[in-house]
Design a protein around this motif. Structure first.
Motif, short mmCIF file in Angstrom:
data_model
loop_
_atom_site.label_atom_id
_atom_site.label_comp_id
_atom_site.label_asym_id
_atom_site.label_seq_id
_atom_site.Cartn_x
_atom_site.Cartn_y
_atom_site.Cartn_z
N MET A 174 -43.97 -20.84 -11.65
CA MET A 174 -44.67 -21.14 -10.40
C MET A 174 -45.46 -19.94 -9.90
O MET A 174 -46.60 -20.07 -9.45
N VAL A 175 -44.85 -18.76 -9.99
CA VAL A 175 -45.49 -17.55 -9.48
C VAL A 175 -46.66 -17.12 -10.35
O VAL A 175 -47.72 -16.74 -9.86
N THR A 176 -46.47 -17.19 -11.68
CA THR A 176 -47.41 -16.56 -12.60
C THR A 176 -48.46 -17.50 -13.17
O THR A 176 -49.59 -17.08 -13.43
N PHE A 177 -48.11 -18.77 -13.35
CA PHE A 177 -49.01 -19.68 -14.04
C PHE A 177 -49.53 -20.82 -13.16
O PHE A 177 -50.14 -21.76 -13.66
N THR A 178 -49.26 -20.76 -11.85
CA THR A 178 -49.81 -21.75 -10.93
C THR A 178 -50.26 -21.02 -9.66
O THR A 178 -50.01 -19.83 -9.49
N ARG A 179 -50.88 -21.78 -8.75
CA ARG A 179 -51.21 -21.24 -7.44
C ARG A 179 -50.31 -21.84 -6.36
O ARG A 179 -50.67 -21.87 -5.18
N THR A 180 -49.11 -22.28 -6.75
CA THR A 180 -48.13 -22.69 -5.76
C THR A 180 -47.95 -21.56 -4.77
O THR A 180 -47.77 -20.40 -5.16
N ARG A 181 -48.01 -21.85 -3.49
CA ARG A 181 -47.89 -20.80 -2.50
C ARG A 181 -46.58 -20.06 -2.69
O ARG A 181 -45.54 -20.66 -2.94
N TYR A 182 -46.63 -18.74 -2.59
CA TYR A 182 -45.47 -17.92 -2.91
C TYR A 182 -44.22 -18.36 -2.14
O TYR A 182 -43.14 -18.48 -2.72
N HIS A 183 -44.35 -18.58 -0.84
CA HIS A 183 -43.16 -18.91 -0.07
C HIS A 183 -42.62 -20.29 -0.41
O HIS A 183 -41.41 -20.52 -0.37
N LYS A 184 -43.51 -21.20 -0.82
CA LYS A 184 -43.05 -22.52 -1.25
C LYS A 184 -42.38 -22.43 -2.62
O LYS A 184 -41.43 -23.18 -2.91
N ALA A 185 -42.86 -21.54 -3.47
CA ALA A 185 -42.22 -21.33 -4.77
C ALA A 185 -40.80 -20.81 -4.59
O ALA A 185 -39.87 -21.26 -5.29
N VAL A 186 -40.61 -19.90 -3.65
CA VAL A 186 -39.27 -19.37 -3.39
C VAL A 186 -38.35 -20.46 -2.86
O VAL A 186 -37.19 -20.59 -3.28
N LYS A 187 -38.87 -21.26 -1.93
CA LYS A 187 -38.07 -22.35 -1.36
C LYS A 187 -37.66 -23.34 -2.45
O LYS A 187 -36.49 -23.77 -2.51
N ARG A 188 -38.60 -23.69 -3.31
CA ARG A 188 -38.29 -24.63 -4.39
C ARG A 188 -37.32 -24.01 -5.38
O ARG A 188 -36.43 -24.69 -5.89
N TRP A 189 -37.46 -22.74 -5.65
CA TRP A 189 -36.57 -22.03 -6.58
C TRP A 189 -35.12 -22.11 -6.08
O TRP A 189 -34.20 -22.39 -6.86
N HIS A 190 -34.91 -21.86 -4.80
CA HIS A 190 -33.55 -21.92 -4.24
C HIS A 190 -32.97 -23.32 -4.39
O HIS A 190 -31.78 -23.48 -4.73
N TRP A 191 -33.80 -24.32 -4.14
CA TRP A 191 -33.33 -25.71 -4.28
C TRP A 191 -32.97 -26.01 -5.73
O TRP A 191 -31.91 -26.57 -6.02
N GLN A 192 -33.86 -25.65 -6.64
CA GLN A 192 -33.62 -25.91 -8.07
C GLN A 192 -32.37 -25.17 -8.55
O GLN A 192 -31.57 -25.72 -9.32
N ASP A 193 -32.22 -23.94 -8.11
CA ASP A 193 -31.07 -23.14 -8.54
C ASP A 193 -29.77 -23.80 -8.12
O ASP A 193 -28.81 -23.87 -8.90
N LYS A 194 -29.77 -24.32 -6.91
CA LYS A 194 -28.57 -24.99 -6.41
C LYS A 194 -28.28 -26.26 -7.21
O LYS A 194 -27.14 -26.51 -7.63
N VAL A 195 -29.32 -27.05 -7.47
CA VAL A 195 -29.15 -28.30 -8.21
C VAL A 195 -28.69 -28.04 -9.65
O VAL A 195 -27.76 -28.69 -10.15
N ILE A 196 -29.33 -27.07 -10.32
CA ILE A 196 -28.98 -26.79 -11.72
C ILE A 196 -27.57 -26.23 -11.83
O ILE A 196 -26.81 -26.62 -12.72
N ASN A 197 -27.20 -25.34 -10.93
CA ASN A 197 -25.85 -24.78 -10.97
C ASN A 197 -24.81 -25.85 -10.74
O ASN A 197 -23.75 -25.87 -11.40
#
Length: 473
Positions: free
Chosen positions: A406-429
């Motif tokens: 998200m950070v390196t290969f897209t233009r997803t807004r940085y703060h939205k990438a972080v928010k999505r990352w936290h959600w994904q991390d919780k779901v995957i764990n």
């Protein structure tokens, strides 16, 4: 003379934009404003680096990725810069015993580019200079500027002072911005700076028999938990090696022999590649340099001034996004200019509203990624999670997107990438925990059900026993 390509921009043709700072973000900004038809005046305190015999300033290699490329593309510079970069498809992890293990950055075909900072700056300055409505003013050091009128006072190399009037001042003058000093005098301006306890030192790995000493299409990393060394390839077949380490550790190494002993202990495979004598010489060529993280808000003052790049958000270099975030500043500002018809009184506050949360997010991510690069990459759990994340991204590309992607290969807004990352991390764990629990429960059931020494227990009783089992995680 009419330099505008749009008849509706007659107002902007008369306006003067002063870009303070002729570094990467300042030079790119000059291209953006000139393309829109403004009269652009660039002021740089240093001499023209295109003429300088020695280029002073930071020399950490840069990693150009999607955000930066998109910003360059808007002013027709992407192909020129990409052609002079070296693709890096993966991290190459160097273990203490000399084994090397690649960790891909993304899907097949995705890569970041190693680019030379000085060459990139020269290319952007030359591009800005091609616009007839742009003037480059070197050896102009800003003394002060007026928040009321936009008037600026510069001192030239020979000591003479020069007064300049501008409709908009764009502060692109780095982490220790002279433009930002006026902001600090105002109320309700938030500012913080943090020096990390680590410094950096650069070394050069020369070619061997005219070729790269290591595989060139990788960002090489020697992670050693509390410190690390990285190496990025250059077009002249050298690698720029950067040692990141706490200052207190740098201070312990005071002689050439101690340098060799230190490298023998932590980076033994690098000694023959750099050369023992060159290593001892380069290590003491310059002292370790400090790294600072700067956050502030707002980014604008009325309709007279706006901050971009390191002047607004200096970040430590561990996510490879400092330049990319600065270039994206230019792109975002340009997009807002389109939306709000170049009305500075509306554009500047909107730029602050949109950009501050994103730049603060990448500043935090850069801090986090240093721990990942120097320590987490040694963890089997980290590597396992990388493979899980990438696998899930392949089978569910819209649902699960790795943070780095998200950070390196897209233009997803940085703060939205972080928010999505936290959600994904919780779901995957939670998913991994569930799978582990099912695996343990299933194995226990088979062991109990089919063991010849176990009595035949009714399913209901067995299930109640299995529910009492604790997860191994």
């Amino acid at each position: 003379m009419d330099y505008s390509t749009n008849d509706n921009k007659s107002i902007s043709k008369k306006k003067v934009v002063a870009v303070v700072g002729g570094g990467l973000v300042g030079a790119l900004n000059a291209c953006y404003f000139a393309k829109r038809g403004f009269q652009v005046e660039v002021f740089e305190s240093r001499e023209d680096i295109r003429q300088a015999k020695i280029v002073k300033g930071r020399s950490i290699n840069l990693a150009l990725s999607h955000r930066g490329r998109q910003a360059l593309k808007q002013v027709g510079m992407e192909d020129t810069i990409v052609s002079k970069g070296i693709p890096m498809h993966s991290r190459m992890i160097h273990s203490l015993n000399g084994t090397q293990s690649p960790i891909p950055y993304g899907k097949k075909g995705q890569y970041i580019l190693s680019v030379d900072r000085a060459n990139l700056n020269k290319e952007l300055l030359s591009a800005a200079e091609t616009y007839p409505n742009t003037n480059l003013n070197f050896a102009h050091k800003l003394l002060d500027w007026s928040t009321e009128t936009g008037a600026m006072t510069f001192v030239r190399a020979e000591g003479a002072k020069e007064e300049i009037q501008a409709d908009l001042i764009v502060g692109c003058d780095g982490a220790f911005s002279a433009i930002r000093k006026q902001f600090l005098r105002q109320s309700r301006f938030n500012y913080s700076q943090t020096y990390i306890p680590h410094g950096y030192l650069e070394l050069t790995m020369p070619p061997i028999n005219g070729e790269f000493a290591m595989k060139p299409n990788y960002l090489h990393i020697w992670p050693r938990n509390t410190f690390m060394m990285i190496a990025l390839p250059n077009l002249d077949k050298t690698f720029t090696c950067t040692l990141f380490m706490p200052f207190e550790e740098f201070e312990k190494v005071t002689t050439g022999d101690q340098v060799i002993k230190f490298f023998q202990k932590y980076f033994p495979d690098a000694i023959p590649l750099i050369g023992a004598e060159a290593l001892k010489r380069d290590y003491f060529h310059l002292p370790a340099q400090a790294m600072v993280s700067v956050k502030c808000s707002p980014y604008h003052f009325g309709d007279k001034c706006v901050l971009m790049g390191d002047a607004a958000h200096a970040v430590v270099p561990f996510y490879g996004q400092g330049m990319n975030a600065g270039f994206e500043d230019c792109l975002v500002f340009n997009e807002i200019m389109d939306q709000l018809n170049e009305d500075f009184s509306a554009v500047l506050p909107e730029y602050t509203r949109v950009r501050v949360p994103d730049d603060h997010a990448i500043a935090d991510l850069a801090m986090y990624n240093y721990v990942e690069m120097r320590a987490h990459v040694n963890s089997k759990w980290f590597l396992f999670r990388k493979y899980v994340d990438n696998f899930l991204h392949i089978i569910m590309p819209r649902t699960i997107i790795p943070l780095y992607t998200m950070v390196t290969f897209t233009r997803t807004r940085y703060h939205k990438a972080v928010k999505r990352w936290h959600w994904q991390d919780k779901v995957i764990n939670q998913g991994l925990l569930f799978c582990a629990a099912v695996t343990v429960a299933g194995g226990s059931y088979l062991l109990v059900r089919y063991s010849p020494n176990m009595p035949n227990i009714p399913t209901e009783q067995l299930w109640s026993r299995l529910q009492a089992l604790k997860s191994p995680f």
